[in-house]
Structure formats: C-alpha cells, structure tokens
Scaffold this motif. Structure first.
Motif, short mmCIF file in Angstrom:
data_model
loop_
_atom_site.label_atom_id
_atom_site.label_comp_id
_atom_site.label_asym_id
_atom_site.label_seq_id
_atom_site.Cartn_x
_atom_site.Cartn_y
_atom_site.Cartn_z
N LYS A 1 -29.88 10.03 -11.42
CA LYS A 1 -29.55 11.39 -11.15
C LYS A 1 -28.22 11.62 -11.81
O LYS A 1 -27.71 12.68 -11.98
N ALA A 2 -27.33 10.55 -11.65
CA ALA A 2 -25.87 10.74 -11.88
C ALA A 2 -25.60 11.23 -13.30
O ALA A 2 -24.80 11.75 -13.74
N VAL A 3 -26.71 10.97 -14.27
CA VAL A 3 -26.68 11.08 -15.69
C VAL A 3 -26.58 12.79 -15.83
O VAL A 3 -25.90 13.22 -16.42
N GLY A 4 -27.19 13.39 -14.71
CA GLY A 4 -27.28 15.03 -14.75
C GLY A 4 -26.03 15.47 -14.26
O GLY A 4 -25.48 16.51 -14.65
N VAL A 5 -25.07 14.77 -13.39
CA VAL A 5 -23.98 14.97 -12.67
C VAL A 5 -22.92 15.09 -14.09
O VAL A 5 -22.07 15.84 -14.09
N ALA A 6 -22.93 13.68 -14.98
CA ALA A 6 -22.18 13.82 -15.94
C ALA A 6 -22.31 14.78 -16.89
O ALA A 6 -21.45 15.22 -17.60
N ARG A 7 -23.51 15.25 -17.28
CA ARG A 7 -23.95 16.11 -18.30
C ARG A 7 -23.51 17.51 -17.92
O ARG A 7 -23.06 18.25 -18.66
N GLY A 8 -23.47 17.60 -16.37
CA GLY A 8 -23.04 19.05 -15.87
C GLY A 8 -21.67 19.15 -16.27
O GLY A 8 -21.10 20.34 -16.79
#
Ligand code: CTP
Length: 399
Positions: free
Chosen positions: A22-29
C-alpha cells in the motif's frame, strides 16, 4: 520549509510488513500532489514490494543501503534535504528502533539527521500494536513531535481483525501534508456552508441544483489543516465531509438559514459556499403527485427563500468576516468582477469568490478557477487548480 504550496522533498520510508504494497499508493499520492518523492526502503520492505515499482511511481532511485552513495554522504544527506519524512508502513521493529534512536540502517540515519516533520503509519497485528513496549515507543515518538496516523481497525493479513491495519494511503498523504502547513488559523472559528439545498415538492421530488459541495468541503479541510475550528453546515454533499470538523446537516434553505443564524455568534469567519435555492415550492404535497390521464400537467407555484448571506451580513458581529460565492455564466472577466462586486455590495459581504460556471465547468468538477473580489471591485486574489489549493488561496485572502 518551502513557501506554502511549493513542492516538498518527501522521504517515504517503507519497512518490512505486508502493508508495504500500500506504500506504493502513498508515494503516488505525494507525486500526484506535485512533490519530489525519495523512497528509502528496508531490505524487508523489498521482499513485499518490488524496487522497479517504487522507482517508477516515485520517479527517483530507491535507496536501501547504508553503504551506497557514501561519497555523497547519503546516510545523512536525504534526511537533511527532506521537508517531510513519512514512514508507511512502520513495523513494530521500526517503531522500536526509531524510539531508541538507532542508526543501523539508512532509514534510521535519515530520520536522525533530519529536522523535518515525521509522520508514522504503524501496521502490525493487534497483539503487537497493543503490547506495552509498542505503546510506550509510540508515546515516546509522539512526545518528540512525530505524527502517528492510524492504525485503523479492520481485517488484518490472516483471519484476524482489530486495530493494526495501516491507515489508507490517501489519509496518510493528507495528514502528512497537513503536518507541514503553518497553523496560521489556530484559534479562528470558521463557519462554512456547502452543497446544494433541495426544496421538496412532495415526499419523493425536490427542486435542486448541480452543486456537489466539493469547494465548500475543500475549504473546511483546508481551514482545519491550518488549525481553525471548523463547523460545516452541509446541504447535500456528493463527497464525504472531512474528518476533524463539526458537521451539521441542513438540507433546505429554511433549515440552513436557521442553523447558520444559530451558529453565527460563535464564528469569526463565515463562508457561504452552499448553493442555496432562491425559490421553493409554495406548497409541499403530503403525498406523491400523480399524473392524471387527460388532465393538464400541474403548475408549481414558487416563492422566494430568504437570502442567508444578506441576513448574516445584517446580523454581523464585531469584526466578523463574511464571504459569499457567485457562480455566474458570464464569459468576460471584467463583467464577472463587476457582477461579483455588485453582489458583495448588495448582500453586504466582505468578499465574493466568483467563478464561471456552465454545463462543462464549475459544478461537480475537481478543479476550479476563481476571482476573489471585494465590494469596491478590486480583485484581491485569483486562484486556479484543484479545489483544495483554491481553498487555501481563499483562506489566504481573508487577510
Ligand atoms: N445565497 C444565500 N441565500 C440564498 C441564495 C444565495 O445565502 N437564498 C448565497 C450563496 O451561498 C452565495 C451567494 O449568496 O454565497 C450568491 O448566490 P447567488 O445565487 O449567485 O446570488 P443571487 O443574488 O441569488 O444571484 P442572482 O442575482 O444571479 O440570482
């Protein structure tokens, strides 16, 4: 810290838990919000999520090794450059290391070398989260000023559920960006109306409008993030109200007037972002209006609603700032300013936020383009972009 709204250098620390995906979503955000993202991943994190994925999303090399880039003193350089450090997910082990100030890996040295705000999103099993050691470590980190986001309660990796799930990426990004904002509205009480009113015709029908409430909700969120105490008077919203604000439902013009008047004495600033009906049906049928074969269609008689903005302006308390909106279909900028200034004068508002609307712009969209006009016809500020950044510009214009 760069000027408000300028891109930030964000270090996203990812540690070895299943929530690493889910950290991928954090970086993307952060990237989507225009920031420069540098991922520091532990070896454990890279067992859960691939380096190429993180590099593609963050658009920068991923750092893992304390002994790489030694010539450029990377073990401290990243921390020194960072405007914000976000660790998501943070395992129990990482939390313990951070609390102890350990510098055994690149994430540890980066955090120790940094003066940036630190945001930690824990993720672990409930027992580990509830363990006295973890709780004491979290208390230590909080005391040192770290912002802890989550964990949420819910389904965990196995069959179990409880507190321990990493907070959702959107929430982590939003809370982290909030942590970097100046608290320039601390102590200010802001009353905001948002959304479109619906005036009932019968138990199943109403006269409404296309307002989604997005701009008013963005204002509430922006004001809260800057430390204001926010009350959101919500007509019909198509988006959820932000966390951390008091929400009072007011679906019709009449109810909204009553709520706003009730709340007026305890507000320093009032922003009428709601699209309030100018007319309502004179009578409300207690039963559904039926079509009758051969008969003429019914005629709906309308009456004026009270103008809430004008009423509030007449009852203005000492020093209260009152802001209205004007959604206009005019094309010409000078004409828009003229109409907005006239509206500010007629309604007694200190400022009018004017935007052009049409079938393809304004309502329901994620972006907005506004001019902030005073009764004298001066354009105090202009703003364009996503509704949250427009909201910040409006709040800046309050002076
Ligand atoms: N407003 C209000 N009460 C109403 C109608 C509007 O408080 N019954 C507020 C809106 O929340 C907004 C501002 O007045 O802040 C401008 O609304 P708008 O409908 O554009 O103003 P009107 O004067 O009704 O516009 P027009 O002259 O175009 O009819």
């Amino acid at each position: 810290m760069p000027a408000p709204g300028a891109p930030l250098t964000v270090v996203v620390g990812i540690t070895g838990g299943i929530a690493a995906y889910k950290a991928v979503g954090v970086a993307r955000g952060f990237v989507s919000a225009g920031h420069d993202v540098h991922v520091v991943a532990t070896e454990g994190a890279l067992r859960f999520v691939g380096r190429p994925t993180l590099e593609a999303i963050s658009r920068n090399p991923v750092h893992t090794d304390l002994y790489e880039g030694v010539a450029e003193v990377r073990h401290v350089a990243l921390g020194q450059r960072a405007d914000l450090i976000v660790i998501a997910p943070a395992t129990a082990h990482t939390i313990a290391s951070l609390a102890a100030g350990l510098a055994g890996d690149l994430l540890g040295t980066t955090v120790l070398a940094s003066e940036a705000p630190i945001v930690i999103a824990p993720a672990m099993h409930t027992e580990m989260w509830m363990n006295a050691a973890t709780q004491a470590n979290i208390a230590t980190l909080r005391e040192r000023g770290a912002l802890i986001v989550g964990p949420a309660s819910g389904r965990l990796t196995g069959d179990d559920s409880g507190p321990g799930r990493m907070a959702e990426p959107d929430e982590i990004v939003r809370s982290a960006l909030d942590a970097t904002r100046p608290r320039d509205l601390a102590g200010t009480r802001i009353l905001i109306s948002a959304g479109g009113t619906r005036e009932p015709l019968d138990p199943v029908r109403y006269l409404g409008n296309r307002s989604s409430g997005r701009q008013g909700v963005a204002l509430a969120e922006a004001a809260r993030s800057r430390g204001a105490t926010v009350t959101l008077v919500a007509a019909h919203l198509e988006v959820p109200a932000p966390a951390g604000v008091t929400v009072i439902e007011a679906g019709t013009a009449k109810r909204m007037l009553a709520v706003m008047r009730d709340q007026q004495p305890s507000a320093d600033v009032i922003i009428m972002a709601a699209a309030v009906a100018d007319f309502r049906p004179v009578a409300q049928s207690p039963v559904k209006i039926k079509k009758v074969e051969g008969a003429e269609p019914p005629t709906i008689a309308l009456e004026r609603t009270d103008d809430i903005l004008s009423t509030l302006a007449r009852g203005r308390t000492d020093g209260q700032c009152i802001v209205g909106f004007a959604a206009e279909t005019v094309d010409d900028a000078a004409e828009l300013v003229r109409v907005a200034a006239e509206k500010a004068t007629r309604k007694g508002a200190d400022l009018i936020v004017a935007n052009r609307v049409g079938h393809d712009r304004g309502f329901g969209r994620a972006t907005n383009e506004v001019m902030i006009v005073n009764p004298a016809g001066s354009v105090v500020a202009e703003a364009a972009g996503d509704k949250l950044s427009v909201a910040h510009r409006i709040l800046d214009a309050l002076g």
